[in-house]
Design a protein around this motif. Structure first.
Motif, PDB file in Angstrom:
ATOM      1  N   LEU A   1       0.844  -1.186   0.000  1.00 14.52           N
ATOM      2  CA  LEU A   1       0.000   0.000   0.000  1.00 14.52           C
ATOM      3  C   LEU A   1       0.881   1.237   0.000  1.00 14.52           C
ATOM      4  O   LEU A   1       1.768   1.373   0.862  1.00 14.52           O
ATOM      5  CB  LEU A   1      -0.913   0.029   1.236  1.00 14.52           C
ATOM      6  CG  LEU A   1      -2.197  -0.803   1.186  1.00 14.52           C
ATOM      7  CD1 LEU A   1      -1.933  -2.275   0.993  1.00 14.52           C
ATOM      8  CD2 LEU A   1      -3.016  -0.557   2.450  1.00 14.52           C
ATOM      9  N   GLU A   2       0.654   2.120  -0.964  1.00  9.54           N
ATOM     10  CA  GLU A   2       1.406   3.365  -0.981  1.00  9.54           C
ATOM     11  C   GLU A   2       0.978   4.260   0.177  1.00  9.54           C
ATOM     12  O   GLU A   2      -0.103   4.094   0.758  1.00  9.54           O
ATOM     13  CB  GLU A   2       1.198   4.093  -2.310  1.00  9.54           C
ATOM     14  CG  GLU A   2       1.868   3.411  -3.492  1.00  9.54           C
ATOM     15  CD  GLU A   2       1.778   4.225  -4.767  1.00  9.54           C
ATOM     16  OE1 GLU A   2       2.610   3.982  -5.662  1.00  9.54           O
ATOM     17  OE2 GLU A   2       0.886   5.100  -4.885  1.00  9.54           O
ATOM     18  N   PHE A   3       1.815   5.244   0.486  1.00 17.87           N
ATOM     19  CA  PHE A   3       1.483   6.196   1.546  1.00 17.87           C
ATOM     20  C   PHE A   3       0.219   6.967   1.160  1.00 17.87           C
ATOM     21  O   PHE A   3       0.065   7.389   0.012  1.00 17.87           O
ATOM     22  CB  PHE A   3       2.644   7.178   1.735  1.00 17.87           C
ATOM     23  CG  PHE A   3       2.376   8.204   2.798  1.00 17.87           C
ATOM     24  CD1 PHE A   3       2.480   7.881   4.146  1.00 17.87           C
ATOM     25  CD2 PHE A   3       1.994   9.493   2.454  1.00 17.87           C
ATOM     26  CE1 PHE A   3       2.216   8.821   5.129  1.00 17.87           C
ATOM     27  CE2 PHE A   3       1.739  10.440   3.424  1.00 17.87           C
ATOM     28  CZ  PHE A   3       1.852  10.105   4.771  1.00 17.87           C
ATOM     29  N   GLY A   4      -0.697   7.142   2.118  1.00 19.18           N
ATOM     30  CA  GLY A   4      -1.915   7.900   1.850  1.00 19.18           C
ATOM     31  C   GLY A   4      -3.122   7.047   1.546  1.00 19.18           C
ATOM     32  O   GLY A   4      -4.197   7.582   1.257  1.00 19.18           O
ATOM     33  N   VAL A   5      -2.996   5.730   1.609  1.00 19.08           N
ATOM     34  CA  VAL A   5      -4.156   4.851   1.447  1.00 19.08           C
ATOM     35  C   VAL A   5      -4.939   4.810   2.756  1.00 19.08           C
ATOM     36  O   VAL A   5      -4.353   4.737   3.846  1.00 19.08           O
ATOM     37  CB  VAL A   5      -3.714   3.423   1.043  1.00 19.08           C
ATOM     38  CG1 VAL A   5      -4.893   2.458   1.063  1.00 19.08           C
ATOM     39  CG2 VAL A   5      -3.066   3.443  -0.337  1.00 19.08           C
ATOM     40  N   THR A   6      -6.274   4.857   2.659  1.00 20.66           N
ATOM     41  CA  THR A   6      -7.147   4.732   3.825  1.00 20.66           C
ATOM     42  C   THR A   6      -7.859   3.386   3.756  1.00 20.66           C
ATOM     43  O   THR A   6      -8.437   3.039   2.721  1.00 20.66           O
ATOM     44  CB  THR A   6      -8.188   5.867   3.854  1.00 20.66           C
ATOM     45  OG1 THR A   6      -7.509   7.114   4.006  1.00 20.66           O
ATOM     46  CG2 THR A   6      -9.167   5.679   5.001  1.00 20.66           C
ATOM     47  N   VAL A   7      -7.816   2.636   4.861  1.00 19.99           N
ATOM     48  CA  VAL A   7      -8.484   1.336   4.940  1.00 19.99           C
ATOM     49  C   VAL A   7      -9.359   1.331   6.180  1.00 19.99           C
ATOM     50  O   VAL A   7      -8.870   1.438   7.308  1.00 19.99           O
ATOM     51  CB  VAL A   7      -7.460   0.176   4.993  1.00 19.99           C
ATOM     52  CG1 VAL A   7      -8.191  -1.160   4.957  1.00 19.99           C
ATOM     53  CG2 VAL A   7      -6.468   0.268   3.839  1.00 19.99           C
ATOM     54  N   ASP A   8     -10.670   1.196   5.983  1.00 18.10           N
ATOM     55  CA  ASP A   8     -11.632   1.237   7.083  1.00 18.10           C
ATOM     56  C   ASP A   8     -11.704  -0.101   7.822  1.00 18.10           C
ATOM     57  O   ASP A   8     -11.274  -1.137   7.299  1.00 18.10           O
ATOM     58  CB  ASP A   8     -13.017   1.594   6.546  1.00 18.10           C
ATOM     59  CG  ASP A   8     -13.244   3.098   6.457  1.00 18.10           C
ATOM     60  OD1 ASP A   8     -12.365   3.859   6.898  1.00 18.10           O
ATOM     61  OD2 ASP A   8     -14.304   3.510   5.944  1.00 18.10           O
ATOM     62  N   PRO A   9     -12.290  -0.097   9.028  1.00 15.74           N
ATOM     63  CA  PRO A   9     -12.430  -1.340   9.798  1.00 15.74           C
ATOM     64  C   PRO A   9     -13.185  -2.421   9.027  1.00 15.74           C
ATOM     65  O   PRO A   9     -14.136  -2.144   8.303  1.00 15.74           O
ATOM     66  CB  PRO A   9     -13.234  -0.902  11.030  1.00 15.74           C
ATOM     67  CG  PRO A   9     -12.958   0.555  11.162  1.00 15.74           C
ATOM     68  CD  PRO A   9     -12.799   1.070   9.772  1.00 15.74           C
ATOM     69  N   GLY A  10     -12.740  -3.641   9.205  1.00 18.60           N
ATOM     70  CA  GLY A  10     -13.403  -4.780   8.588  1.00 18.60           C
ATOM     71  C   GLY A  10     -12.948  -5.090   7.184  1.00 18.60           C
ATOM     72  O   GLY A  10     -13.263  -6.163   6.649  1.00 18.60           O
ATOM     73  N   ALA A  11     -12.230  -4.177   6.554  1.00 19.51           N
ATOM     74  CA  ALA A  11     -11.735  -4.445   5.204  1.00 19.51           C
ATOM     75  C   ALA A  11     -10.642  -5.517   5.259  1.00 19.51           C
ATOM     76  O   ALA A  11      -9.905  -5.630   6.235  1.00 19.51           O
ATOM     77  CB  ALA A  11     -11.191  -3.170   4.571  1.00 19.51           C
ATOM     78  N   VAL A  12     -10.561  -6.312   4.182  1.00 21.52           N
ATOM     79  CA  VAL A  12      -9.564  -7.372   4.075  1.00 21.52           C
ATOM     80  C   VAL A  12      -8.795  -7.171   2.777  1.00 21.52           C
ATOM     81  O   VAL A  12      -9.395  -7.057   1.700  1.00 21.52           O
ATOM     82  CB  VAL A  12     -10.224  -8.766   4.090  1.00 21.52           C
ATOM     83  CG1 VAL A  12      -9.181  -9.850   3.872  1.00 21.52           C
ATOM     84  CG2 VAL A  12     -10.973  -8.989   5.386  1.00 21.52           C
ATOM     85  N   ILE A  13      -7.475  -7.138   2.876  1.00 18.35           N
ATOM     86  CA  ILE A  13      -6.616  -6.953   1.704  1.00 18.35           C
ATOM     87  C   ILE A  13      -5.658  -8.124   1.636  1.00 18.35           C
ATOM     88  O   ILE A  13      -4.896  -8.388   2.578  1.00 18.35           O
ATOM     89  CB  ILE A  13      -5.868  -5.609   1.773  1.00 18.35           C
ATOM     90  CG1 ILE A  13      -6.885  -4.463   1.816  1.00 18.35           C
ATOM     91  CG2 ILE A  13      -4.921  -5.467   0.591  1.00 18.35           C
ATOM     92  CD1 ILE A  13      -6.281  -3.099   1.986  1.00 18.35           C
ATOM     93  N   GLY A  14      -5.710  -8.841   0.520  1.00 18.73           N
ATOM     94  CA  GLY A  14      -5.000 -10.106   0.398  1.00 18.73           C
ATOM     95  C   GLY A  14      -3.542  -9.968   0.019  1.00 18.73           C
ATOM     96  O   GLY A  14      -3.043  -8.875  -0.259  1.00 18.73           O
ATOM     97  N   PRO A  15      -2.852 -11.104  -0.024  1.00 12.38           N
ATOM     98  CA  PRO A  15      -1.422 -11.093  -0.325  1.00 12.38           C
ATOM     99  C   PRO A  15      -1.126 -10.555  -1.722  1.00 12.38           C
ATOM    100  O   PRO A  15      -1.867 -10.790  -2.664  1.00 12.38           O
ATOM    101  CB  PRO A  15      -1.023 -12.571  -0.204  1.00 12.38           C
ATOM    102  CG  PRO A  15      -2.294 -13.331  -0.353  1.00 12.38           C
ATOM    103  CD  PRO A  15      -3.373 -12.460   0.208  1.00 12.38           C
TER     104      PRO A  15
END
Length: 353
Positions: free
Chosen positions: A131-145
């Motif tokens: 993830l580059e700097f400045g990405v926002t990820v909210d609770p419950g989100a899932v980001i895979g390998p």
């Protein structure tokens, strides 16, 4: 705007700022001291509001509107009261949108529910994701390998980003969206509950049962695309499903495997596009229209709502009906049917005169 708590405006705009933003020309009735804080329809606008008139259907409301400023097409100038505060512009609706974005920038794309930057402690981000700097990820989100997400992108609550998915910069992936086997460009908006990259519906059918055909293609979404809530875009079977630059897709649309949608197409709610269909650039498909598979719809063609397209459509054609035909023929058919019904009702013995 009846409930301003959801979208607060970012300051006010002066007449001079609106002119610079839209290219509109003020008439003599516009006071240079006016400032605008909100946008509203003609019949609800009041002090501090900007409204617009582009559709002649709303002309009767022009005389009674209380708006402080009215964006208006030149063709309606002679219909306006002499003292109306008019800003004359060729495309009032577009100008209205420009002002709306300036006043309410957050309303133009899905935002983080929590207003916080960075990765929420309640999100699950695989250590091999990038993830580059400045990405926002909210609770419950899932980001895979091995997923890659560009700067400025927002990943909403409970969204799922699958392994190896790539998402560009300044995108908005809203709550509960699921993206797998996909490459997403920059400034893409994907609304809540959309699903991209799942299996296409492919089976080798026969008397011994229906054998599943592996779907090994991808979904490729180019820059500045918008995909509505609940829309599904299947990955390709043996080549990519492609959504071209600038295309806008409404809610609850189904795009099947191997479909190629050109640049700047408009696809309205509940459209169904069958597998391996090609839409060339600037095609418009009206609500609840559909295609069979393996056909081509030419550049700039327009498909009316609820039409069903079974054959190739030439560039620039306007089609309607089921099965779809040139709209002029379709309109003549409807007129003829109406006349036949009317005549049958007037015949002796039908019980109606």
């Amino acid at each position: 705007m009846t409930e301003p708590v959801f979208f607060t405006h970012h300051g006010r705009l002066t007449v001079a700022e609106i002119v610079r933003l839209t290219g509109a020309e003020p008439t003599g009735a516009v006071a240079s001291t006016i400032t605008i804080g909100r946008v509203a329809p003609l019949d609800q606008a009041g002090e501090g509001d900007l409204t617009f008139l582009e559709n002649p259907h709303y002309l009767p409301l022009l005389a009674s509107t209380q708006a402080d400023l009215i964006l208006i097409s030149p063709k309606f100038l002679d219909k306006a009261p002499a003292d109306a505060p008019l800003l004359v512009v060729r495309e009032p609706y577009r100008a209205f949108a420009q002002v709306g974005i300036a006043l309410f920038p957050e309303a133009a794309r899905p935002q983080s529910f929590f207003g916080a930057k960075g990765i929420s402690p309640g999100a699950v981000v695989h250590p091999e994701a990038r993830l580059e700097f400045g990405v926002t990820v909210d609770p419950g989100a899932v980001i895979g390998p091995r997923a890659e997400i560009g700067a400025g992108t927002i990943i909403g609550a409970n969204a799922v980003i699958g392994p190896d998915v790539r998402i560009g910069r300044d995108c908005s992936i809203a709550a509960n969206a699921v993206i797998q086997h996909s490459l997403i460009g920059n400034r893409v908006i994907i609304h809540p509950g959309a699903n991209l990259g799942q299996d296409g519906f492919g089976f080798s059918m026969g008397p011994r049962g229906h054998l599943k055909v592996p779907q090994v293609g991808r979904v490729v979404v180019q820059d500045d695309v918008e995909i509505g809530a609940g829309t599904t875009v299947d990955r390709g079977a043996n080549r990519d499903t492609i959504i071209g630059e600038g295309t806008k897709i409404d809610n609850q649309v189904q795009i099947a495997h191997n479909v190629v949608v050109g640049r700047h197409c408009v696809i309205v709610a509940k459209v169904g596009i069958s597998g391996s269909t090609i839409l060339e650039d600037f095609v418009v498909m009206g609500g609840a229209s559909a295609t069979v598979g393996h056909i081509r719809i030419g550049m700039g063609a327009q498909i009316a709502g609820a039409a069903n397209v079974k054959d190739d459509v030439p560039p620039g054609a306007r089609m309607g009906g089921s099965p779809a035909q040139p709209f002029s023929d379709y309109a003549r058919e409807l007129a003829l049917l109406k006349r036949l019904v009317r005549e049958s009702r007037s015949r002796p013995g039908t019980g109606k005169n």
